[in-house]
Write an enzyme that holds these catalytic residues in place. Structure first.
Site, PDB file in Angstrom:
ATOM      1  N   SER A   1      -9.361  -0.473   7.820  1.00 17.45           N
ATOM      2  CA  SER A   1      -8.869  -0.264   6.459  1.00 17.45           C
ATOM      3  C   SER A   1      -8.290  -1.472   5.753  1.00 17.45           C
ATOM      4  CB  SER A   1      -7.844   0.872   6.441  1.00 17.45           C
ATOM      5  OG  SER A   1      -8.471   2.104   6.666  1.00 17.45           O
TER       6      SER A   1
ATOM      7  N   SER B   1      -9.270   1.818   3.690  1.00 14.57           N
ATOM      8  CA  SER B   1      -8.446   2.584   2.787  1.00 14.57           C
ATOM      9  C   SER B   1      -7.441   1.744   1.998  1.00 14.57           C
ATOM     10  CB  SER B   1      -7.693   3.660   3.577  1.00 14.57           C
ATOM     11  OG  SER B   1      -6.814   3.084   4.527  1.00 14.57           O
TER      12      SER B   1
ATOM     13  N   LYS C   1       0.841  -1.194   0.000  1.00 13.36           N
ATOM     14  CA  LYS C   1       0.000   0.000   0.000  1.00 13.36           C
ATOM     15  C   LYS C   1       0.880   1.250   0.000  1.00 13.36           C
ATOM     16  CE  LYS C   1      -3.726   2.129   2.753  1.00 13.36           C
ATOM     17  NZ  LYS C   1      -4.508   1.984   4.005  1.00 13.36           N
TER      18      LYS C   1
END
Length: 469
Positions: free
Chosen positions: A180, A156, A80
């Site tokens: 997330s 996220s 990420k």
């Protein structure tokens, strides 16, 4: 090559050992898959094909000599774009971050992957600074659901979830400050674990403080256990990191659930409205846990919704992460992020400490709860994926993403391990997740119970097929 993208990391490594295929072949397949899915789902901010193939060639030579470097030598992984990765810009979904940085350091979890020979194929999308439960940003646009591109992938860590679901590498590192990794795992039909806080070291420290965790996003629980055996060790850069675990998580997977005391809370005592398809799928999975020998009791933890306290902590963190930005840079921010930053900057120290008091009381109550129950089971999400490009479902009446994530953010406040396990789909084929929660430091129980669901074929590691494939 397409068949290689269907395999878990455990199976890929087994093939390397047996000489059935090699890291170069697996890496090419993952890169081809990533390039194929990118136009439709937008899972990546950048692919690093040249570097990945060089890493794969080095790994293949090690395997040829019978000297693999570590537990993940030659496995394609994604990271990420919140976590630092040496030699690659980490823009955190923001146009306010200058890409011309030094980028000469790995985050602890990324460093452990590198030490174990993993192959880095790309950085995945995130909303700006990971601030919300869906994945879109002014920098990289909207990340879409692999099952239906008109829907959100969640966030996220939405890019990581979409990449894993579509076969662009079996392992990804995500971050979780309020759900997330679990939100997009539920929406995209993969497995994700938010470990006990401190189990996976984090550096630089998150502006969101001790709400923020790093966790594995994978095809199944066995892959997550393998990844935890790599990343779940202390790093001197994180003062809050836990000491090394007692033993490998992979060694404890086969224990099953027989004799475990499981509390099943379908709606947190009626506080949450859950879509009927979600409720049915989760209940069926819980019934299977009972058939496998768990002692299941339908009961609720002693929780009242801590959303206002969470907002105080979360919005203050957002204000802190953007504090250094000048007026021009602030104009570049996601409007929703600007709004919560302004609110966060207005909280007093006393209001912040009052939120900490709520958090400590919540942790105390959950600690007492786990004196009686080994595991808590809830839906991960009360709904399946909604329209892409929106922070909240249309017509829901919610103002912020926390309105539709009531099962996830409380367990960031308590720092407990929590995982999302795919247990079915609704009538539109949209995935449904079940959440497993254990007491702090009992990540092994979460992984063990999740693995039992995979072994019983309640959970599925089947890869999602992109449109047109």
């Amino acid at each position: 090559m397409s068949e290689l993208t269907d395999l878990t990391a455990v199976r890929l490594l087994d093939g390397y050992r047996k000489g059935e295929w090699g890291p170069v072949e697996a890496t090419r397949a993952a890169l081809e898959r990533a390039e194929a899915i990118q136009p439709e789902v937008n899972a990546f901010v950048r692919l690093t094909a040249e570097e990945a193939l060089e890493q794969a060639r080095e790994s293949e030579e090690r395997w040829r000599r019978g000297e693999p470097r570590g537990l993940l030598d030659g496995v394609p992984v994604t990271v990420k774009d919140i976590l630092l990765q040496r030699g690659t810009p980490t823009l955190r979904g923001s146009r306010a971050v200058d890409p011309a940085g030094r980028w000469d350091e790995d985050a602890p979890s990324v460093a452990r992957l590198r030490e174990h020979g993993a192959v880095f194929i790309g950085k995945t999308t995130t909303p700006e600074f990971g601030w919300k439960g869906v994945t879109d940003s002014p920098l990289s646009g909207i990340t879409r659901n692999p099952c239906d591109p008109s829907r959100t992938a969640g966030g996220s860590s939405g890019g990581s979830a979409a990449a894993v679901a579509l076969g662009a590498g079996p392992l990804s590192l995500g971050t979780d400050g309020g759900g997330s990794v679990r939100i997009p795992a539920s929406f995209c039909g993969i497995f994700a674990l938010k470990p006990t806080y401190g189990r996976v070291p984090l550096y630089p420290a998150s502006a969101f403080g001790t709400l923020a965790h790093v966790g594995p996003m994978t095809r199944d629980a066995a892959d997550a256990a393998l990844l935890m055996d790599v990343i779940g060790h202390p790093d001197s850069r994180d003062w809050s990191a836990l000491s090394a675990p007692a033993g490998p998580y992979t060694d404890g997977l086969a224990g099953g659930v027989r004799g475990l005391r499981v509390a099943y809370s379908p709606s947190l005592g009626g506080q949450v409205a859950v879509q009927p398809a979600v409720a049915r799928a989760v209940r069926r999975a819980v019934e299977r846990l009972a058939e496998l020998g768990a002692y299941v009791t339908e009961t609720d933890p002693d929780l009242t919704d801590p959303v206002e306290a969470f907002h105080t902590l979360w919005f203050s963190g957002a204000a802190r992460v953007t504090q250094h930005l000048g007026p021009h840079q602030r104009e570049l921010l996601d409007p929703g992020l600007r709004e919560i930053c302004a609110r966060g900057a207005r909280y007093s120290a006393l209001e912040y400490l009052a939120a900490v008091d709520v958090r400590m009381d919540l942790g105390r109550r959950m600690g007492r709860f786990h004196d009686t129950y080994d595991l808590l089971v809830t839906p991960t999400m009360p709904l399946t994926a909604f329209e892409a490009g929106a922070e909240v479902p249309k017509g829901s009446g919610h103002r912020r993403w926390t309105g539709w994530t009531p099962f996830t953010y409380p367990f960031n406040m308590t720092q407990q391990p929590a995982a999302s396990v795919p247990v079915g789909a609704d009538a539109d084929g949209l995935p449904i997740g079940l959440q497993l929660v254990a007491a702090r430091h009992r990540d092994d129980l979460v992984l063990r119970a999740a693995h039992a669901l995979y072994e019983a074929r309640v959970a599925s590691a089947g890869r999602v097929r992109p449109s047109g494939s």
